[in-house]
Design a protein around this motif. Sequence first.
Motif, PDB file in Angstrom:
ATOM      1  N   UNK A 190       0.820  -1.213   0.000  1.00  0.00           N
ATOM      2  CA  UNK A 190       0.000   0.000   0.000  1.00  0.00           C
ATOM      3  C   UNK A 190       0.854   1.263   0.000  1.00  0.00           C
ATOM      4  N   UNK A 191       1.983   1.247   0.685  1.00  0.00           N
ATOM      5  CA  UNK A 191       2.835   2.433   0.698  1.00  0.00           C
ATOM      6  C   UNK A 191       3.479   2.669  -0.665  1.00  0.00           C
ATOM      7  N   UNK A 192       3.949   1.604  -1.307  1.00  0.00           N
ATOM      8  CA  UNK A 192       4.513   1.744  -2.655  1.00  0.00           C
ATOM      9  C   UNK A 192       3.440   2.231  -3.627  1.00  0.00           C
ATOM     10  N   UNK A 193       2.228   1.684  -3.492  1.00  0.00           N
ATOM     11  CA  UNK A 193       1.129   2.130  -4.343  1.00  0.00           C
ATOM     12  C   UNK A 193       0.809   3.589  -4.135  1.00  0.00           C
ATOM     13  N   UNK A 194       0.834   4.051  -2.885  1.00  0.00           N
ATOM     14  CA  UNK A 194       0.553   5.454  -2.595  1.00  0.00           C
ATOM     15  C   UNK A 194       1.582   6.373  -3.243  1.00  0.00           C
ATOM     16  N   UNK A 195       2.852   5.983  -3.161  1.00  0.00           N
ATOM     17  CA  UNK A 195       3.913   6.790  -3.790  1.00  0.00           C
ATOM     18  C   UNK A 195       3.754   6.790  -5.308  1.00  0.00           C
ATOM     19  N   UNK A 196       3.455   5.628  -5.877  1.00  0.00           N
ATOM     20  CA  UNK A 196       3.296   5.533  -7.334  1.00  0.00           C
ATOM     21  C   UNK A 196       2.129   6.372  -7.836  1.00  0.00           C
ATOM     22  N   UNK A 197       1.119   6.581  -7.011  1.00  0.00           N
ATOM     23  CA  UNK A 197      -0.039   7.370  -7.416  1.00  0.00           C
ATOM     24  C   UNK A 197       0.259   8.865  -7.492  1.00  0.00           C
ATOM     25  N   UNK A 198       1.450   9.267  -7.072  1.00  0.00           N
ATOM     26  CA  UNK A 198       1.842  10.666  -7.246  1.00  0.00           C
ATOM     27  C   UNK A 198       2.040  11.008  -8.718  1.00  0.00           C
ATOM     28  N   UNK A 199       2.443  10.014  -9.537  1.00  0.00           N
ATOM     29  CA  UNK A 199       2.662  10.299 -10.961  1.00  0.00           C
ATOM     30  C   UNK A 199       1.377  10.721 -11.677  1.00  0.00           C
ATOM     31  N   UNK A 200       0.261   9.992 -11.524  1.00  0.00           N
ATOM     32  CA  UNK A 200      -0.964  10.431 -12.203  1.00  0.00           C
ATOM     33  C   UNK A 200      -1.417  11.828 -11.793  1.00  0.00           C
ATOM     34  N   UNK A 201      -1.356  12.129 -10.490  1.00  0.00           N
ATOM     35  CA  UNK A 201      -1.867  13.430 -10.060  1.00  0.00           C
ATOM     36  C   UNK A 201      -0.981  14.571 -10.565  1.00  0.00           C
ATOM     37  N   UNK A 202       0.336  14.386 -10.517  1.00  0.00           N
ATOM     38  CA  UNK A 202       1.231  15.444 -10.989  1.00  0.00           C
ATOM     39  C   UNK A 202       1.150  15.611 -12.499  1.00  0.00           C
TER      40      UNK A 202
END
Length: 458
Positions: free
Chosen positions: A439-451
């Motif tokens: 879940x933590x890796x997924x949360x960090x990876x989700x920064x790419x779509x938002x940015x």
Amino acid sequence: MMKNNNEDCLKVKNGNNNNNNNKEEKVNAMIYVVFISLLLDLLAFTMILPLLPSLLEHYRQHDSMGLYTWLSKKVYYFQELVGAPEQYSSVLFGGFLGSLFSFLQFVASPIVGGISDVLGRKIVMIICLIGIAASYVLWALSSNLVLFIIARFVGGISKGNVSLSMAIIADVSSMKTRGVGMALVGIAFSLGFIIGPLIGAIFAVWARSKTGDWFVVPAMFAFFLAFLDLVFFVMFFRETLPIEKRAKSLWGSLRNAKALIDLRDLFQFKAVTNGKQSDLQQLRKLGLVYFVYLFIYSGLEFTLTFLTHHVFNYNSMQQGWMFFNIGLIMAIIQGGYVRRLPPHKIKSTAVIGLWLIVPSFVCVGLAYTTWMLYLGLVLFAISTALVVPCMMTMASSYGSPQQKGTVMGIFRSLGALARALGPVIASISFWSLGSTITYLVGAVALLWPVLTLKNSVR
């Protein structure tokens, strides 16, 4: 003739503040038939969500064919290498089943749509509904994992009814009334995900006290809903694609469907033509953002029931209430806020939703108390209610009026592909690395779509 048309259509007023005489737009009654059919289908479909962890645990202990044991032996050495607990094997197998179902949807939906362009919507929809009903019968009979996998396979290849519902709405609506149809589809999904899991959990709790094969009762109730859907559709649906408007060549229609399956064509939006190159570039970026977001999101969403089962010892009833609360929050936000958003706030709202999903998965991944878990779930529900509707609205602004259906079809295919890949990848990570790291890796990876959405997409 006019009398029949008035009976077939319901009138919706399109208010005009500058004109006392309101213009009347007709919403074809078949859209409401589609809404009821989808609602019955989704109530049956979502019943299994809180039951899946318990189902796989059941097959781990009582698989008469021995497939679960055979699969467990195949992954034993890798399991020893990464130190994955044996109880997490159900997460791994669940991920493969979830991805298999979504992948079959990804492949079948465009093909089903192409066939319906030639044969008509009604006959193809009836075949899909028969297949869905048959999958629940197989589920009820699945005393072993082999039959359960076959049931999911049959259900997956029959799940073209959602894309057919969209095609029916396109058949009978104008640009002005199409929004009503799409809104009803959204309501059907919200109600399905609020009520369906709770129904499944209630039946599972009752049935477990009565029989060893506790899943038979919820499976047969799902079949009842599917059969009711089939009978309702046969009785009330009237064909929306006249013979003179149908495609003449089945091969040609299926060749057009290839653009929704071939990955090179899909991500390049090759089916979208006659538009500005700059708009096409923006559409490709938006499509990639949508795919990456759903790929990560769907994987973590799928493993949520396994996390609460293994970490918090949630039973089916508790998971049913969890889905009920998530769905209720989503319905309130979508019905009370999202549908009233002005066009200039669509992108900013999508960005806010994408930001919220990051702390949501951080909270869920680190949760060791119920209040922290539910804080993450509340943020999860709010984010989910905002992101997909807003991104789909952004996508609908691209393409000519004649090609908006093509654009939306590509986005649905991108979503189906993401949901086909996400669960298996997230489940492998959950199984080998544990829920917290996943879940933590997924949360960090989700920064790419938002940015990317914030800075690169108009």
